[in-house]
Design an enzyme around this catalytic site. Structure first.
Site, PDB file in Angstrom:
ATOM      1  CG  HIS A 121      -1.955   0.984   1.328  1.00 54.92           C
ATOM      2  ND1 HIS A 121      -1.723   2.296   1.677  1.00 54.92           N
ATOM      3  CD2 HIS A 121      -3.295   0.889   1.097  1.00 54.92           C
ATOM      4  CE1 HIS A 121      -2.869   2.960   1.674  1.00 54.92           C
ATOM      5  NE2 HIS A 121      -3.837   2.131   1.326  1.00 54.92           N
ATOM      6  CG  ASP A 198       0.109  -2.252   5.985  1.00 58.52           C
ATOM      7  OD1 ASP A 198      -0.869  -2.324   6.758  1.00 58.52           O
ATOM      8  OD2 ASP A 198       0.028  -1.724   4.855  1.00 58.52           O
ATOM      9  CD  GLN A 201      -7.095  -4.474   3.800  1.00 56.10           C
ATOM     10  OE1 GLN A 201      -8.067  -5.200   3.992  1.00 56.10           O
ATOM     11  NE2 GLN A 201      -7.227  -3.193   3.503  1.00 56.10           N
ATOM     12  CE  LYS A 224      -7.712  -0.107   5.988  1.00 54.43           C
ATOM     13  NZ  LYS A 224      -8.518   0.249   4.809  1.00 54.43           N
ATOM     14  CB  CYS A 364      -3.746   3.342  -1.663  1.00 46.91           C
ATOM     15  SG  CYS A 364      -4.849   4.731  -1.398  1.00 46.91           S
TER      16      CYS A 364
END
Length: 410
Positions: A121, A198, A201, A224, A364
């Site tokens: 991302h 990261d 997700q 999220k 992104c």
């Protein structure tokens, strides 16, 4: 499968869009919020609203207890050792930027390398690009396999003693692949590199144990995972956070201010300057409670069952290109696709006319799409409140869209 009654906890899902029942499949961008979370925000503002930490009156003590209670909930959720390792941020992007501006400045020098992948991302690219520019370092990209998996042979070949930071997404927000973070951490540590993850997700969709992964830092966002916007978490190993300098100053992160210098308070507050997002943290705590009650293993299993159900149906649609692994067992609930000859924005608009909300654009990840040879895609992303009926509606809407652009009716 989880009980369909879970959907009842999300009032927003019970509406019509363009005279069709809403099917919300944009969860990779942001999830919907259960009533338990929105109720927690209302309760805080109507009963406990006060600033945290320094006040000794009753409302301040209640607000502080709830705020720090949320931190403990997050600690348990990601299996961190201590609440000292849980920093509240504005989201994943903020967490990675803090690391690039503080930790990265200290450990990266001229000639060093920062290792990321082609699937990252923008939040996990641009901060490192800027650090590399400032320090005279090199940003190195790990390539992907034909199916969009991280190429482990390429990772090993590009990892070296020059590598100071490895920063990789736990799950791709387009390809739907899960990266082997535990293995990557072990390899990074062998050459003395720091492992940053990261987790934007991943944290909403699977059980996370930062100690088992041996991640040095792990960043994720509340919005999220059923929490409010504007709140996120940066986990860091206590020993590394102790050595890091804050990059924002004032308010709660101060220990003592002299005329010519200042000292910082202890972890985790050293990094939380000013009045924090108190309500956001409390709302995130409520979201953690909600997800924990359902069970992260159950959530993951439900989503994998949905993928196993819908991916083969999508693969049967002629002219539909799906990005990422073809095997449902290697694919999360993020499914990016394109219909031949139809711009993704047109696809998304047509699906919206059917009441199906998906995302369209570059998501992104412009370097990834360039790597894949496309400018944009449509993307459907599932969460635990989605059902097989939702999946069927997606398939039907894509087929109807294809027919419309081929023959002019829908």
């Amino acid at each position: 499968m989880l009980d369909d009654k879970i959907k009842q906890d999300f009032p927003i899902l019970f509406q019509e869009v363009n005279d069709e029942p809403l099917v919300y499949l944009d969860n990779a961008a942001t999830s919907q919020k259960p009533k338990a979370v929105t109720d927690s925000l209302v309760h805080f503002y109507e009963h406990d609203n006060a600033n945290v930490h320094r006040g000794v009156h009753t409302l301040a003590e209640r607000a502080t207890s709830s705020y720090e209670g949320a931190r403990e909930k997050v600690r348990a959720f990601i299996h961190a050792k201590s609440t000292k390792e849980v920093l509240f941020t504005r989201g994943t992007t903020t967490g990675i930027n803090w690391l690039a501006r503080s930790y990265g400045e200290a450990v990266v020098g001229s000639g060093d390398e920062i290792l990321i992948s082609q699937m990252e991302h923008h939040s996990n690219i641009v901060a490192w690009q800027e650090l590399a520019k400032r320090k005279g370092a090199t940003l190195v990209y790990v390539d992907l396999t034909e199916e969009g998996m991280l190429d482990m042979a390429d990772f090993k070949s590009k990892l070296s003693t020059k590598t100071k930071i490895v920063s990789i997404a736990h799950i791709s927000n387009v390809l739907g692949v899960v990266n082997p973070i535990k293995e990557l951490s072990a390899l990074a540590h062998e050459v003395g590199a720091t492992m940053i993850v990261d987790g934007a997700q991943a944290a909403p969709h699977m059980s996370i144990d930062v100690r088992d992964l041996d991640a040095d830092f792990y960043a994720f966002s509340g919005h999220k995972m059923c929490g409010p916007t504007g709140i996120g978490v940066l986990y860091g190993k206590e020993s590394l956070l102790e050595k890091m300098d804050p990059i924002e100053f004032g308010g709660e992160m101060i220990d003592f201010v002299y005329h010519d210098r200042s000292t910082w308070t202890e972890l985790p507050w050293k990094f939380e300057a000013g009045t924090p997002n108190i309500a956001g943290a409390i709302g995130l705590g409520a979201a953690v409670d909600y997800l924990t009650e359902i069970g992260m293993e159950e959530i993951h299993a439900h989503e994998q069952e949905l993928v196993a159900y819908v991916l083969p149906k999508l693969q049967q649609i002629e002219g539909l290109t799906i990005y990422g692994p073809k095997d449902p067992s290697q694919h999360t609930g993020v499914i990016a696709f394109n219909l031949d000859g139809i711009h993704p924005h047109d696809t998304s608009t047509a699906l919206d006319m059917e009441g199906v909300a998906v995302r369209a654009g570059h998501h992104c990840v412009q370097p990834l799409l360039s790597y894949l040879g496309v400018q944009s895609t449509a993307r459907a992303s599932f969460y635990f409140y989605n059902t097989k009926e939702d999946a069927d509606r997606l398939v039907e809407a894509i087929i109807a869209t294809k027919e419309f652009f081929s023959h002019g009716f829908i």
